[in-house]
Design an enzyme around this catalytic site. Structure first.
Site, short mmCIF file in Angstrom:
data_model
loop_
_atom_site.label_atom_id
_atom_site.label_comp_id
_atom_site.label_asym_id
_atom_site.label_seq_id
_atom_site.Cartn_x
_atom_site.Cartn_y
_atom_site.Cartn_z
N CYS A 116 0.82 -1.22 0.00
CA CYS A 116 0.00 0.00 0.00
C CYS A 116 0.85 1.27 0.00
O CYS A 116 0.35 2.36 -0.23
CB CYS A 116 -0.94 0.02 1.20
SG CYS A 116 -2.09 -1.37 1.19
N HIS A 260 -2.99 7.33 3.29
CA HIS A 260 -3.48 6.09 2.66
C HIS A 260 -4.91 5.87 3.15
O HIS A 260 -5.19 5.97 4.35
CB HIS A 260 -2.55 4.95 3.05
CG HIS A 260 -3.03 3.61 2.63
ND1 HIS A 260 -3.61 3.39 1.40
CD2 HIS A 260 -3.02 2.41 3.27
CE1 HIS A 260 -3.93 2.11 1.31
NE2 HIS A 260 -3.60 1.50 2.42
N ASN A 290 -10.18 0.39 0.67
CA ASN A 290 -8.71 0.48 0.58
C ASN A 290 -8.27 -0.06 -0.78
O ASN A 290 -8.43 -1.24 -1.06
CB ASN A 290 -8.12 -0.35 1.73
CG ASN A 290 -6.61 -0.40 1.71
OD1 ASN A 290 -5.96 0.03 0.75
ND2 ASN A 290 -6.03 -0.95 2.77
C1 LIG Z 1 -9.85 -5.47 10.30
C2 LIG Z 1 -10.44 -4.49 11.31
C3 LIG Z 1 -11.50 -3.63 10.66
C4 LIG Z 1 -11.09 -5.31 12.43
O1 LIG Z 1 -11.66 -4.42 13.36
P1 LIG Z 1 -11.48 -4.70 14.91
O2 LIG Z 1 -12.30 -3.71 15.65
O3 LIG Z 1 -10.00 -4.73 15.17
O4 LIG Z 1 -12.14 -6.09 15.07
P2 LIG Z 1 -11.48 -7.40 15.67
O5 LIG Z 1 -10.42 -7.93 14.77
O6 LIG Z 1 -11.11 -7.10 17.10
O7 LIG Z 1 -12.69 -8.39 15.64
C5 LIG Z 1 -13.82 -8.18 16.48
C6 LIG Z 1 -14.90 -9.16 16.08
O8 LIG Z 1 -15.47 -8.72 14.83
C7 LIG Z 1 -15.52 -9.81 13.93
N1 LIG Z 1 -15.44 -9.31 12.58
C8 LIG Z 1 -14.33 -9.08 11.84
N2 LIG Z 1 -14.70 -8.64 10.62
C9 LIG Z 1 -16.04 -8.58 10.60
C10 LIG Z 1 -16.98 -8.20 9.64
N3 LIG Z 1 -16.63 -7.79 8.40
N4 LIG Z 1 -18.29 -8.26 9.96
C11 LIG Z 1 -18.69 -8.66 11.17
N5 LIG Z 1 -17.83 -9.04 12.15
C12 LIG Z 1 -16.53 -8.99 11.85
C13 LIG Z 1 -14.34 -10.65 14.31
O9 LIG Z 1 -14.50 -11.97 13.82
C14 LIG Z 1 -14.39 -10.57 15.80
O10 LIG Z 1 -15.36 -11.46 16.27
P3 LIG Z 1 -15.13 -12.31 17.63
O11 LIG Z 1 -14.98 -11.28 18.70
O12 LIG Z 1 -16.36 -13.13 17.71
O13 LIG Z 1 -13.87 -13.07 17.39
C15 LIG Z 1 -9.34 -3.60 11.92
O14 LIG Z 1 -8.50 -4.36 12.74
C16 LIG Z 1 -8.53 -2.91 10.88
O15 LIG Z 1 -9.02 -2.10 10.14
N6 LIG Z 1 -7.22 -3.22 10.82
C17 LIG Z 1 -6.35 -2.66 9.80
C18 LIG Z 1 -6.48 -3.51 8.59
C19 LIG Z 1 -6.07 -2.80 7.32
O16 LIG Z 1 -6.68 -1.86 6.96
N7 LIG Z 1 -5.03 -3.34 6.68
C20 LIG Z 1 -4.51 -2.82 5.48
C21 LIG Z 1 -3.39 -1.92 5.85
S1 LIG Z 1 -2.60 -1.28 4.45
#
Ligand SMILES: CC(C)(COP(=O)(O)OP(=O)(O)OC[C@H]1O[C@@H](n2cnc3c(N)ncnc32)[C@H](O)[C@@H]1OP(=O)(O)O)[C@@H](O)C(=O)NCCC(=O)NCCS
Length: 333
Positions: A116, A260, A290
């Site tokens: 990215c 980004h 993204n």
């Molecule tokens: C991926 C992201 C949105 C997850 O959000 P979060 O608040 O950290 O959520 P968590 O990973 O703690 O997961 C919380 C719960 O939501 C669930 N969950 C994850 N994605 C989900 C979705 N699309 N819909 C519903 N539930 C979802 C998980 O399974 C988890 O469930 P559990 O508690 O039963 O295990 C976040 O971590 C993020 O944006 N990270 C950066 C990723 C990114 O952008 N990467 C590219 C960088 S260039």
């Protein structure tokens, strides 16, 4: 002979697939919801390529538009650099496909992968050729079809990404203070496992020539969302602090920040820790998701077309992603 030129942005362009997938369009089997995606990421919809639409074809349209906005012809282009992790093929590079599509003469054309962060890497690499006087006009493209590499049965990744392409043309600056002022590129391969895209695995060396084939298993993009979240917040804060310090600028000297386009919560968390007005942020992730290496040039082009940014404005570009990689740049448009 010693020559050193400033480098300015001459034009921008972008291209997004027509097809838009809204949060509510994901199938019930994914077990997600519009509410979850919006509140955790800020994303409402993303563009997904149709059959025949590829990162090179999107990149070609973006490149044409960037040339048009710079009022230049393909014959004026001295080099093409395309940042992508979703090149149509391993060989040829997307940049060569774009070169052929534009009808440029034989010039250097190559792809660059810094995930990215790729566009800022490509822009910085290209700028060195202009700075030394080796090239005059360079097309820098960020083009991605992440929809080809995400697992649409994995709700933790597939809702985040979209397809698209953005491009800029750079060239030598007049002595009017416009152009590139600062850049920093970073990588830390020790944290490679946080974001990984194996893709189609190449035949292991030991099997050659006994098994003349590549494996047909495809490994989708995998990510440790929580750790990437923390890395992204820290990186935005550090790059903004570093750029202001090294350029001896204060927040009031920056007209627009283009981070980004990753996740609204990441941007909000970083800005909660920064003494920086949020109205200077250019954010369009709610419509595009993204788009990896394409996210910054798409946002920059939108800023130029909508009047959010204009010639003479000072912009701060901030990128981060797999590798891990991260980078910043300060330009006066
Ligand atoms: C991926 C992201 C949105 C997850 O959000 P979060 O608040 O950290 O959520 P968590 O990973 O703690 O997961 C919380 C719960 O939501 C669930 N969950 C994850 N994605 C989900 C979705 N699309 N819909 C519903 N539930 C979802 C998980 O399974 C988890 O469930 P559990 O508690 O039963 O295990 C976040 O971590 C993020 O944006 N990270 C950066 C990723 C990114 O952008 N990467 C590219 C960088 S260039």
């Amino acid at each position: 002979m010693s020559t050193s030129h400033g480098v300015i942005l001459l034009g921008t362009g972008s291209s997004l697939p027509e097809r838009s997938v809204r949060n509510g369009d994901f199938p019930a089997s994914l077990d997600t919801s519009d509410e979850w995606i919006r509140t955790r990421t800020g994303i409402r919809e993303r563009h997904i390529s149709a059959a025949g639409e590829t990162s090179a074809s999107l990149g070609l349209v973006a490149a044409r538009r960037a040339l048009e906005s710079a009022q230049l012809d393909p014959a004026d282009v001295d080099m093409i650099v395309c940042a992508t992790v979703t090149s149509d093929m391993m060989v040829p590079a997307n940049a060569c496909v774009i070169q052929a599509g534009l009808g440029c003469r034989p010039i250097p054309a190559f792809d660059l992968n810094a995930a990215c962060t790729g566009f800022l890497y490509a822009l910085t690499v290209a700028a060195q050729f202009v700075r030394t006087g080796t090239c005059r006009r360079i097309l820098v493209v960020g083009a991605e079809t992440l929809s080809r590499v995400v697992d649409f049965s994995d709700r933790t990744t597939c809702v985040l990404f979209g397809d698209g392409a953005g491009a800029v043309v750079i060239g030598p600056a007049e002595a009017d203070g416009r152009g590139e002022h600062w850049f920093r590129l970073y990588a830390d391969g020790r944290r490679a496992d946080l974001i990984r895209l194996n893709g189609t695995r190449l035949r292991p060396p030991a099997s050659c020539p006994a098994e003349p084939r590549i494996t047909d298993e495809f490994d989708f993009l995998r990510m440790n969302g929580r750790e990437v979240f923390k890395f992204a917040v820290r990186t935005i804060i550090e790059l903004i602090d570093e750029s202001l310090l090294e350029c001896k600028l204060s927040p009031s000297d920056i007209d627009l920040i283009i981070p980004h386009q990753v996740n609204q919560r990441i941007i909000d968390a970083a800005f909660a820790d920064l003494n920086f007005p949020t109205d200077k942020l250019m954010v369009n992730l709610e419509r595009n998701g993204n788009t990896s290496a394409a996210s910054i040039p798409i946002a920059l082009d939108e800023a130029m077309r909508t009047g959010r940014a204009a010639p003479g404005d000072r912009v701060l570009l901030i990128a981060f992603g797999g590798g891990l990689t991260w980078a910043g740049g300060v330009w006066t448009l």
